[in-house]
Design an enzyme around this catalytic site. Structure first.
Site, PDB file in Angstrom:
ATOM      1  N   GLY A 104      26.370  -8.608  30.547  1.00 54.81           N
ATOM      2  CA  GLY A 104      27.652  -8.027  30.194  1.00 54.81           C
ATOM      3  C   GLY A 104      27.865  -6.630  30.708  1.00 54.81           C
ATOM      4  O   GLY A 104      28.885  -6.015  30.412  1.00 54.81           O
ATOM      5  N   GLU A 112      30.853 -15.761  31.535  1.00 50.68           N
ATOM      6  CA  GLU A 112      29.487 -16.126  31.936  1.00 50.68           C
ATOM      7  C   GLU A 112      28.864 -17.069  30.914  1.00 50.68           C
ATOM      8  O   GLU A 112      28.314 -18.119  31.274  1.00 50.68           O
ATOM      9  CB  GLU A 112      28.636 -14.862  32.084  1.00 50.68           C
ATOM     10  CG  GLU A 112      28.992 -14.033  33.304  1.00 50.68           C
ATOM     11  CD  GLU A 112      28.297 -12.683  33.337  1.00 50.68           C
ATOM     12  OE1 GLU A 112      28.206 -12.104  34.425  1.00 50.68           O
ATOM     13  OE2 GLU A 112      27.866 -12.192  32.272  1.00 50.68           O
ATOM     14  N   LYS A 130      14.765  -5.360  36.372  1.00 57.85           N
ATOM     15  CA  LYS A 130      15.422  -6.039  35.251  1.00 57.85           C
ATOM     16  C   LYS A 130      14.446  -6.698  34.274  1.00 57.85           C
ATOM     17  O   LYS A 130      14.823  -7.029  33.153  1.00 57.85           O
ATOM     18  CB  LYS A 130      16.398  -7.096  35.777  1.00 57.85           C
ATOM     19  CG  LYS A 130      17.478  -6.548  36.713  1.00 57.85           C
ATOM     20  CD  LYS A 130      18.317  -5.478  36.051  1.00 57.85           C
ATOM     21  CE  LYS A 130      19.563  -5.116  36.848  1.00 57.85           C
ATOM     22  NZ  LYS A 130      19.277  -4.523  38.155  1.00 57.85           N
TER      23      LYS A 130
END
Length: 248
Positions: A104, A112, A130
């Site tokens: 988001g 999504e 990430k």
């Protein structure tokens, strides 16, 4: 004479992850097309494959991804009842070893999650930054109906989320709005020890259209580690993406 700057290490990793994901696409697939910078790399490379004869169709999770797909001639499908996706490829703002995600950061979490819930297989593509041991370093986004915003902020504050209404890009005096014309509230919970419990709490707040915890959706992730795309699955050791010839 001006020169094009060399891509950063992070950009190179995004390109590598996208290229590895493209190997999982097969002729005739219906694809969910994710949003964000790594997904944009995938859409760009998919577009080149379509121009070379690959036959696929897809639905994009954001207006930006839709525009990029159209630019490369990827055939797009409108939402309709019964539409399901063979494979969705999307990025993540954070993921842990169990493939729980925070998404988001680009404001597309509602579309999504809708498309990824309607997918037979969600493949996450990400650069090395990430992957985290515990979710929560990245702020957790909520998509919120504007009328309900004050009460949502109160409720999130009681949960310890230190909510902040996301400002418009390039204009801190204005609010950011999603493709659905909703607000985004970025929540700062710190380390999220129990994402499932927090998800249930957020789902009970009236006005929260969707939250950015994506739990139990991702089947695999391609994360570049030490320059090599690696496939991560819950409970399994990471394996080089080159060892996967077909969609696992």
């Amino acid at each position: 004479m001006s020169t094009t700057p060399a891509p950063s290490l992070q950009d190179q990793e995004k390109q590598l992850a996208a290229a590895a994901a493209l190997r999982w696409v097969r002729d005739g697939m219906v694809l969910g097309l994710g949003s964000g910078s790594t997904s944009a790399q995938f859409i760009t490379q998919l577009g080149a494959a379509v121009q070379n004869g690959l036959k696929v169709q897809g639905t994009a999770t954001s207006l930006a991804s839709e525009a990029l797909a159209r630019q490369f001639g990827i055939p797009l499908l409108e939402p309709r009842r019964g539409l399901r996706f063979d494979l969705t490829v999307d990025g993540a703002d954070e993921l842990d070893g169990q493939l729980r995600l925070i998404k988001g950061g680009g404001g597309a979490l509602l579309r999504e999650k809708t498309i990824e819930t309607a997918s037979d297989y969600l493949l996450v593509v990400a650069d090395s930054s990430k992957l985290v041991p515990t979710l929560g370093r990245f702020p957790l986004p909520l998509e919120v109906i504007p009328f309900t915003l004050p009460w949502v902020l109160d409720a999130v504050a009681k949960l310890g989320g230190a909510p902040v209404v996301r400002p418009a890009v390039g204009d801190a005096s204005a609010e950011y709005f999603t493709d659905q014309r909703n607000n985004i509230v970025d929540c700062h919970f710190g380390q999220i020890a129990d994402p499932e419990r927090l998800a249930r709490q957020l789902e009970q707040i009236p006005g929260v259209v969707e939250h950015g915890l994506f739990l139990g959706l991702a089947k695999a992730a391609i994360v570049v580690q030490h320059g090599e795309p690696m496939v991560i699955k819950p409970g399994e050791a990471a394996r080089p993406a080159s060892t996967f010839e077909l969609l696992p």
